[in-house]
Enzyme design. Structure first.
Site: not given
Length: 235
Positions: A61, A138, A199
């Site tokens: 992001h 992430h 993650e």
């Protein structure tokens, strides 16, 4: 008759104690020197493993895309950048050449680009650099009760990198092990080199959100990824 030299018992005892102390000190010095040598050898071997390796680190992001937002308004894009910077330091110190897809809070593609264009811009950086590895960082988001650490790899590809990174992250973080799993994430299936997407924890979980803004926790995430990468190249 020859005169015999008689030494006081106290003097003899002190002499023995002195020799013992010298011996102990010498052994301690030798041990310290040996420990330093072992550390130096380990550091050299680590740098040898990663030498000439080009690794692209992708903080997920950024810019106009905040990513997931935690219950206390922590933005995924800021957490991933913090972890990526820590990972860059470790990899660079280990001898690797590190390329970051972004080094600040910005979009990677030009303003107004689509989501696919943004992801493709990250893929292009890795492919154009002919990188050895692509690592996308992430945080997970599902429901408040979601918990744990996951590492994804492209279906059909070798899962060694994902497995090593996952094992080392779990070892560092002590969170629920969700395993290494196949996924068709865009950045995994369109890069030309081994690629993973990590993650670290669930930003949607209040407890894990607090962990994700803790600098020591971020460093542990980076160290887990780093150790997994070293293990991958070592094999």
């Amino acid at each position: 008759m020859k005169r015999q030299l008689r030494l006081p018992i106290t003097f003899i005892a002190l002499l023995v104690l002195g020799m013992t102390s010298i011996s102990t000190a010498a052994n301690a010095t030798a041990y310290d020197f040996q420990s330093q040598n072992i550390n130096t050898i380990q550091e050299y071997q680590s740098k040898k493993i990663l030498k000439n390796k080009v690794i692209v680190v992708d903080p997920g992001h950024g810019g106009s895309d905040a990513g997931a937002i935690g219950p206390n308004n922590v933005a995924e894009k800021n957490v991933t950048l913090a972890i990526a910077r820590d990972l860059r330091e470790l990899l660079s110190a280990g001898g690797a050449t590190v390329i970051m897809t972004r080094t600040s809070d910005r979009d990677v593609a030009i303003n107004g680009s689509s989501d696919i264009d943004e992801l493709q811009a990250r893929v292009d950086i890795a492919n154009h650099a002919n990188a050895d590895l692509f690592v996308s960082i992430h945080t997970d988001a599902f429901a408040e009760h979601g918990t744990g650490t996951t590492t994804y790899f492209c279906p059909g590809s070798n899962d060694d990198l994902a497995r090593f990174v996952q094992d080392n992250m779990v070892s560092q973080l002590n969170l629920y092990d969700r395993g290494s799993q196949p996924s068709d994430f865009y950045v995994l299936k369109n890069t030309n080199m081994p690629a993973i997407l990590t993650e670290a924890a669930f930003i949607s979980n209040p407890k894990e959100e607090k962990l994700l803004i803790n600098r020591e926790f971020n460093k542990k995430v980076a160290l887990g990824i780093y150790n997994g990468i070293k293990q991958y190249f070592k094999q």
